[in-house]
Design a protein around this motif. Structure first.
Motif, PDB file in Angstrom:
ATOM      1  N   PHE A 112       0.717  -1.092   0.055  1.00  0.00           N
ATOM      2  CA  PHE A 112      -0.156  -0.023  -0.326  1.00  0.00           C
ATOM      3  C   PHE A 112       0.827   1.776  -0.261  1.00  0.00           C
ATOM      4  O   PHE A 112       2.024   1.377   0.831  1.00  0.00           O
ATOM      5  CB  PHE A 112      -0.454   0.112   1.224  1.00  0.00           C
ATOM      6  N   GLY A 113       0.642   1.590  -0.859  1.00  0.00           N
ATOM      7  CA  GLY A 113       0.918   3.633  -1.497  1.00  0.00           C
ATOM      8  C   GLY A 113       1.847   4.251  -2.594  1.00  0.00           C
ATOM      9  O   GLY A 113       1.254   2.902  -3.232  1.00  0.00           O
ATOM     10  N   THR A 114       1.637   4.827  -3.186  1.00  0.00           N
ATOM     11  CA  THR A 114       1.680   5.697  -4.228  1.00  0.00           C
ATOM     12  C   THR A 114       3.037   5.130  -4.893  1.00  0.00           C
ATOM     13  O   THR A 114       4.126   4.913  -4.518  1.00  0.00           O
ATOM     14  CB  THR A 114       1.487   7.258  -4.441  1.00  0.00           C
ATOM     15  N   LYS A 115       3.311   5.091  -6.160  1.00  0.00           N
ATOM     16  CA  LYS A 115       4.054   4.909  -7.091  1.00  0.00           C
ATOM     17  C   LYS A 115       5.803   6.166  -6.476  1.00  0.00           C
ATOM     18  O   LYS A 115       6.770   5.628  -6.347  1.00  0.00           O
ATOM     19  CB  LYS A 115       3.858   5.688  -8.420  1.00  0.00           C
ATOM     20  N   GLU A 116       4.635   7.650  -6.312  1.00  0.00           N
ATOM     21  CA  GLU A 116       6.246   8.221  -5.650  1.00  0.00           C
ATOM     22  C   GLU A 116       6.271   7.578  -4.026  1.00  0.00           C
ATOM     23  O   GLU A 116       7.802   7.609  -4.113  1.00  0.00           O
ATOM     24  CB  GLU A 116       5.300   9.408  -5.822  1.00  0.00           C
ATOM     25  N   ASP A 117       5.601   7.048  -2.995  1.00  0.00           N
ATOM     26  CA  ASP A 117       5.820   6.724  -1.848  1.00  0.00           C
ATOM     27  C   ASP A 117       7.312   4.969  -2.098  1.00  0.00           C
ATOM     28  O   ASP A 117       7.296   5.135  -1.247  1.00  0.00           O
ATOM     29  CB  ASP A 117       4.855   5.689  -1.101  1.00  0.00           C
ATOM     30  N   LEU A 118       6.732   4.068  -3.556  1.00  0.00           N
ATOM     31  CA  LEU A 118       8.044   2.986  -3.557  1.00  0.00           C
ATOM     32  C   LEU A 118       9.054   3.958  -3.707  1.00  0.00           C
ATOM     33  O   LEU A 118      10.293   2.611  -3.383  1.00  0.00           O
ATOM     34  CB  LEU A 118       6.560   3.081  -4.587  1.00  0.00           C
ATOM     35  N   LYS A 119       9.312   4.990  -4.368  1.00  0.00           N
ATOM     36  CA  LYS A 119      10.573   5.399  -4.790  1.00  0.00           C
ATOM     37  C   LYS A 119      10.944   5.695  -3.417  1.00  0.00           C
ATOM     38  O   LYS A 119      12.850   5.735  -3.859  1.00  0.00           O
ATOM     39  CB  LYS A 119      10.239   6.578  -5.687  1.00  0.00           C
ATOM     40  N   ILE A 120      10.776   6.237  -2.347  1.00  0.00           N
ATOM     41  CA  ILE A 120      11.720   6.647  -1.188  1.00  0.00           C
ATOM     42  C   ILE A 120      12.132   5.474  -0.797  1.00  0.00           C
ATOM     43  O   ILE A 120      11.642   4.317  -0.618  1.00  0.00           O
ATOM     44  CB  ILE A 120      11.409   7.345  -0.819  1.00  0.00           C
TER      45      ILE A 120
END
Length: 53
Positions: free
Chosen positions: A45-53
Motif C-alpha cells: 500500500f502506497g503510491t508510486k512516489e511513496d515506493l521510490k523513497i
C-alpha cells in the motif's frame, strides 16, 4: 410532493458525499514473483512516489 422531492434530494447529497473518491489502484501496487510453476503475489500500500523513497 415537496417532502418527497426534498427527501430524495437530501438522500442523493448524503450518499454522493460519502462515496469513494479514489481508486484502489491509485493507493497500492501489486507485485508478482514467479518461481517455477508457482507465483507469489503481494500488495504494497502506497503510491508510486511513496515506493521510490
Amino acid at each position: 410532493m415537496r417532502k418527497l422531492f426534498l427527501l430524495t434530494f437530501l438522500s442523493c447529497i448524503y450518499f454522493c458525499s460519502f462515496s469513494q473518491t479514489t481508486r484502489l489502484e491509485d493507493l497500492c501496487q501489486v507485485f508478482h514473483l514467479p518461481d517455477g510453476k508457482d507465483t507469489t503475489t503481494f500488495i504494497v500500500f502506497g503510491t508510486k512516489e511513496d515506493l521510490k523513497i
